[in-house]
Design an enzyme around this catalytic site. Structure first.
Site, PDB file in Angstrom:
ATOM      1  N   CYS A  75       0.833  -1.201   0.000  1.00  0.00           N
ATOM      2  CA  CYS A  75       0.000   0.000   0.000  1.00  0.00           C
ATOM      3  C   CYS A  75       0.867   1.250   0.000  1.00  0.00           C
ATOM      4  CB  CYS A  75      -0.934  -0.009   1.208  1.00  0.00           C
ATOM      5  SG  CYS A  75      -1.942   1.479   1.342  1.00  0.00           S
TER       6      CYS A  75
ATOM      7  N   CYS B 146      -0.540   4.143   2.002  1.00  0.00           N
ATOM      8  CA  CYS B 146      -0.401   3.968   3.450  1.00  0.00           C
ATOM      9  C   CYS B 146       1.013   4.283   3.913  1.00  0.00           C
ATOM     10  CB  CYS B 146      -0.719   2.524   3.851  1.00  0.00           C
ATOM     11  SG  CYS B 146      -2.311   1.899   3.319  1.00  0.00           S
ATOM     12  N   ASP B 147       2.002   3.838   3.147  1.00  0.00           N
ATOM     13  CA  ASP B 147       3.376   3.825   3.637  1.00  0.00           C
ATOM     14  C   ASP B 147       4.355   4.679   2.840  1.00  0.00           C
ATOM     15  OD1 ASP B 147       2.573   1.944   5.583  1.00  0.00           O
ATOM     16  OD2 ASP B 147       2.835   0.302   4.164  1.00  0.00           O
TER      17      ASP B 147
END
Length: 314
Positions: A136, A139-140
């Site tokens: 992701c 997300c990261d």
């Protein structure tokens, strides 16, 4: 375990399919309960910019899902931030048991559990998840500012992840085991024109290098698929973007599935192999896998649930 809660329509899963089903089911006075699952909003909550949702030339995925959730609630759907751990479809009313201990007896069920990211299946990948290995970028990606990262894959997801990571990373290398991408042409054009992106063709990742902890990922061992030769690529992050698998574990062995777990529905319908159970979105769609088609299927599922109950005089 709690006393069973009787509902006319239980929607398992959120995202465009689940939330749209909730809107239509609520408008049909079915008093739906929606179990949002482990990732409320589904895959769009980890998508940055959505450019193909009708009416929005560009909208952030999490914002779109929040609007859908609010719409469903405004129509009268009850949204529970709970996870169904088991679903018994052997007899009606169907029984769902949740992580919280709540138990639902449902006259109809709409399955909208979506799909989950696929992984490479490498021992080193599992060891380094959370230490530089991710599925992701939204997300990261922030954690890889000014670093060099790799994205593994060749479809829309891989290209989207690579382009998103250019906001943070110093360099993004896309690794694909074929000599052409499967992504949409407009996405490919953006990728090829970006100065901080390199594509390595005809290679696959056979090992992720590094150690858990502060060091994390240090590189990838790549294999040329035609010659078998290997080489190391120095990167500090590895993003796996090789597609998704249907999240149909709840109904495994209970509903007819095909193609690796996609729930089978009747042509031009969301009806499954069990009367009273309907499936919508990516858990059944192995062809289109778009937010707008998932939403359309959610609409169909709610309308079909209402007709199913009306035919029984409920």
């Amino acid at each position: 375990m709690s006393s069973p809660i009787a509902v006319k329509t239980l929607i398992v899963g959120s995202g465009p399919a689940g939330y749209t089903a909730a809107v239509y089911a609520a408008r049909a006075m079915l008093e739906p309960v929606l179990l949002a699952g482990m990732q409320p909003g589904g895959q769009l909550t980890i998508t940055s910019d959505v450019e193909n949702w009708p009416g929005d030339s560009k909208v952030e995925g999490p914002a779109l899902m929040e609007r859908m959730s609010e719409h469903a609630a405004a129509m009268g759907a009850k949204i529970e931030y709970d996870v169904a751990t088991s679903l018994d479809l052997s007899k009606r009313p169907f029984t769902a048991v949740c992580d919280s201990g709540a138990v639902y007896h449902a006259e109809t069920v709409i399955l909208a559990t979506g799909a989950q990211a696929r992984w490479l299946g490498l021992p080193s990948e599992e060891k380094l998840k959370g230490f530089g290995v991710s599925a992701c970028a939204t997300c990261d990606g922030f954690f890889f500012r000014d670093k060099e990262v790799a994205v593994i894959g060749g479809g829309n997801t891989a290209v989207e992840e690579a382009l998103f990571l250019t906001r943070f990373a110093k360099k993004v290398t896309l690794i694909h085991r074929r000599d052409s991408l499967r992504a949409e042409k407009i996405m490919q054009d953006r990728l090829f024109k970006h100065p901080n992106v390199e594509v390595i063709w005809d290679h696959e990742a056979v090992e992720i290098l590094g150690e858990p902890g502060e060091q994390g990922v240090t590189g990838l061992k790549l294999r040329q698929v035609k010659t078998g030769e290997t080489r190391d690529l120095a990167v500090q992050g590895a993003f796996v973007a090789i597609g998704h698998a249907p999240a149909s574990q709840l109904v495994e062995g209970q509903l007819e599935t095909h193609l690796g777990g996609y729930v089978v529905v009747k042509p031009f319908s969301t009806e499954t192999s069990v009367p009273g159970v309907f499936a919508a979105g990516d858990v059944t769609d192995h062809i289109y896998r778009q937010a707008v088609t998932s939403a359309g299927m959610g609409c169909m599922a709610a309308l079909e649930a209402e007709r199913f109950l009306s035919a029984e005089g409920e």
